[in-house]
Design an enzyme around this catalytic site. Structure first.
Site, PDB file in Angstrom:
ATOM      1  NE  ARG A  24       6.869 -49.578 -16.639  1.00 25.24           N
ATOM      2  CZ  ARG A  24       7.498 -48.419 -16.439  1.00 25.24           C
ATOM      3  NH1 ARG A  24       8.285 -48.253 -15.392  1.00 25.24           N
ATOM      4  NH2 ARG A  24       7.353 -47.436 -17.300  1.00 25.24           N
ATOM      5  NE  ARG A  71      37.061 -62.649 -10.502  1.00 27.19           N
ATOM      6  CZ  ARG A  71      36.237 -63.291  -9.670  1.00 27.19           C
ATOM      7  NH1 ARG A  71      36.566 -64.451  -9.184  1.00 27.19           N
ATOM      8  NH2 ARG A  71      35.078 -62.744  -9.330  1.00 27.19           N
ATOM      9  NE  ARG A  82      10.852 -49.281 -18.056  1.00 28.91           N
ATOM     10  CZ  ARG A  82      10.017 -49.270 -19.092  1.00 28.91           C
ATOM     11  NH1 ARG A  82       9.805 -50.384 -19.779  1.00 28.91           N
ATOM     12  NH2 ARG A  82       9.404 -48.161 -19.442  1.00 28.91           N
ATOM     13  CB  THR A 130      32.176 -67.359  -3.210  1.00 26.17           C
ATOM     14  OG1 THR A 130      31.305 -67.020  -4.305  1.00 26.17           O
ATOM     15  CG2 THR A 130      31.920 -68.806  -2.846  1.00 26.17           C
ATOM     16  CG  ASP A 134      29.014 -66.945  -6.871  1.00 27.40           C
ATOM     17  OD1 ASP A 134      28.301 -65.924  -6.895  1.00 27.40           O
ATOM     18  OD2 ASP A 134      30.093 -67.042  -7.495  1.00 27.40           O
ATOM     19  CB  SER A 140      40.677 -68.821  -3.830  1.00 27.96           C
ATOM     20  OG  SER A 140      40.164 -67.746  -4.579  1.00 27.96           O
ATOM     21  CG  MET A 163      26.486 -61.151  -9.478  1.00 26.89           C
ATOM     22  SD  MET A 163      27.939 -60.555  -8.586  1.00 26.89           S
ATOM     23  CE  MET A 163      28.591 -59.387  -9.782  1.00 26.89           C
ATOM     24  CB  VAL A 168      44.570 -61.208  12.936  1.00 21.42           C
ATOM     25  CG1 VAL A 168      45.490 -60.322  13.760  1.00 21.42           C
ATOM     26  CG2 VAL A 168      44.861 -61.062  11.443  1.00 21.42           C
TER      27      VAL A 168
HETATM   28  O1  F6P Z   1      32.074 -65.341  -7.665  1.00 22.47           O
HETATM   29  C1  F6P Z   1      31.482 -64.166  -7.238  1.00 22.47           C
HETATM   30  C2  F6P Z   1      30.982 -63.351  -8.401  1.00 22.47           C
HETATM   31  O2  F6P Z   1      30.396 -62.181  -7.895  1.00 22.47           O
HETATM   32  C3  F6P Z   1      30.027 -64.078  -9.348  1.00 22.47           C
HETATM   33  O3  F6P Z   1      28.718 -64.130  -8.826  1.00 22.47           O
HETATM   34  C4  F6P Z   1      30.153 -63.245 -10.591  1.00 22.47           C
HETATM   35  O4  F6P Z   1      29.832 -64.014 -11.723  1.00 22.47           O
HETATM   36  C5  F6P Z   1      31.612 -62.862 -10.585  1.00 22.47           C
HETATM   37  O5  F6P Z   1      32.057 -62.983  -9.242  1.00 22.47           O
HETATM   38  C6  F6P Z   1      31.900 -61.471 -11.054  1.00 22.47           C
HETATM   39  O6  F6P Z   1      33.284 -61.314 -11.067  1.00 22.47           O
HETATM   40  P1  F6P Z   1      34.043 -59.920 -11.209  1.00 22.47           P
HETATM   41  O7  F6P Z   1      33.994 -59.216  -9.895  1.00 22.47           O
HETATM   42  O8  F6P Z   1      35.420 -60.313 -11.582  1.00 22.47           O
HETATM   43  O9  F6P Z   1      33.328 -59.140 -12.266  1.00 22.47           O
END
Ligand code: F6P
Length: 324
Positions: free
Chosen positions: A166, A76, A248, A129, A131, A109, A173, A28
């Site tokens: 433990r 999504r 755990r 992301t 990831d 995306s 993720m 922006v």
């Molecule tokens: O791509 C990012 C992410 O957080 C992944 O690590 C995970 O598998 C997925 O999205 C979870 O997606 P949602 O938010 O749709 O549950």
């Protein structure tokens, strides 16, 4: 220079990531700096299809660089995967006079951006992301903050695992990739890290390692499991059965997607947002903004989507040596 770009749109799509707001802000403000109008498209590609758009100026993005999430909301979009949805989105871009689009999100995306470009819409993708699983870039917005959130949680779990002697099995993720798990495992001193990129022999790579660590004097253990590699519940049960150690399970889940972005994400997002608009203003489009180490670069979108990256081999070997 007479700018051919008068108005651009920006949207966030897919899973949110800390730093997306800093990218929106940079888009922006850079647009404003160059005399370009900026329109925020809300709720990802759904907003493009449904015309859910708002003008964005400096006042709308003031201070958002420190906020997690995305002020534009995200989604999504299943509609966008249909021919009709895609065409509608492209028609809406033309109808709203958008000369270019900046799309911030994961690989799905950016694939969507490629589809739009094939219908004549000038696009720029920004990888966002937690990831870090996009092949064309060494870094994606949100990764560092997510790692730190996970590390903080694992550190806290260590305290209680120590008291009770433990084994903590923590699921992080990462979708189908192990970048997040590997970095969390290294930083949190995990006994074992399980990632999808490396096949494991459970006895040798998990049970025996925990037994060895116990022989070395360890009284509590941390096993980091990437969600794409195995079920943390199953891993914990197998550890309990094979070693007799109480386990755990903690699934960190969406907590990893939240929080105020750390400096790396704010700066990277700002650099990417700035570059995206600068390219559009210069008449360069259908590119993905990437980090190549410390350098902010751009690649043709189709070429970018064909690029792959594995895990850093040195980091994997180091992790193997440091697990205890
Ligand atoms: O791509 C990012 C992410 O957080 C992944 O690590 C995970 O598998 C997925 O999205 C979870 O997606 P949602 O938010 O749709 O549950």
């Amino acid at each position: 220079m007479d700018n051919w770009v008068k108005r651009i749109g920006v949207l966030t799509s897919g899973g949110d990531a800390p730093g997306m707001n800093a990218a929106i802000r940079a888009v922006v403000l850079t647009a404003q700096h160059l005399g370009i109008d900026c329109i925020g498209i809300r709720r990802g590609y759904n907003g493009l299809i449904g015309g859910d758009m708002v003008p964005l100026g400096a006042g709308d993005v003031s201070g958002i660089e420190r906020w997690g999430g995305t002020i534009l909301f995200t989604a999504r979009s299943s509609d966008f995967t249909t021919e009709a949805g895609l065409r509608r989105a492209a028609e809406n871009c033309r109808f709203r006079g958008l000369d270019g689009l900046v799309i911030i999100g994961g690989d799905g995306s950016i694939k969507g951006a490629l589809d739009l470009s094939k219908l004549g819409i000038p696009v720029i993708g920004i990888p966002g992301t937690i990831d870090n699983d996009i092949g064309c870039t060494t870094y994606t917005i949100g990764f560092d903050t997510a790692c730190n959130t996970a590390i903080d949680a694992v550190d806290k779990l260590e305290d209680t695992m120590q008291s009770h002697e433990r084994c903590s099995v923590v699921e992080v993720m990462g979708h189908r990739a192990g970048h997040l798990a590997l970095n969390v495992g290294i930083s949190a001193g995990a006994t074992v890290t399980i990632i999808p990129e490396m096949e494991i022999d459970f006895k040798k790579d998990v049970s025996d390692r925990i037994r060895l660590a116990r022989l070395d004097g360890h009284t509590h253990f941390t096993v980091v499991v990437a969600e794409g590699a195995a079920s943390a519940e199953t891993v914990a049960e197998k550890i309990r059965k094979s070693t007799g150690i109480e386990t755990r399970v903690t699934t960190l889940g969406h907590i990893q997607r939240g929080g105020s972005p750390l400096v790396r994400d704010r700066v990277t997002a700002s650099r990417m947002g700035y570059k995206a608009v600068s390219l559009l203003a210069a008449g360069v489009f259908n590119r993905v903004i990437c980090m190549n180490g410390e350098k902010c670069v751009d690649y043709d979108i189709e070429e970018a989507l064909g690029m792959t990256k594995g895990l850093d081999e040195d980091a994997c070997n180091m992790q193997d040596a440091l697990m205890s």
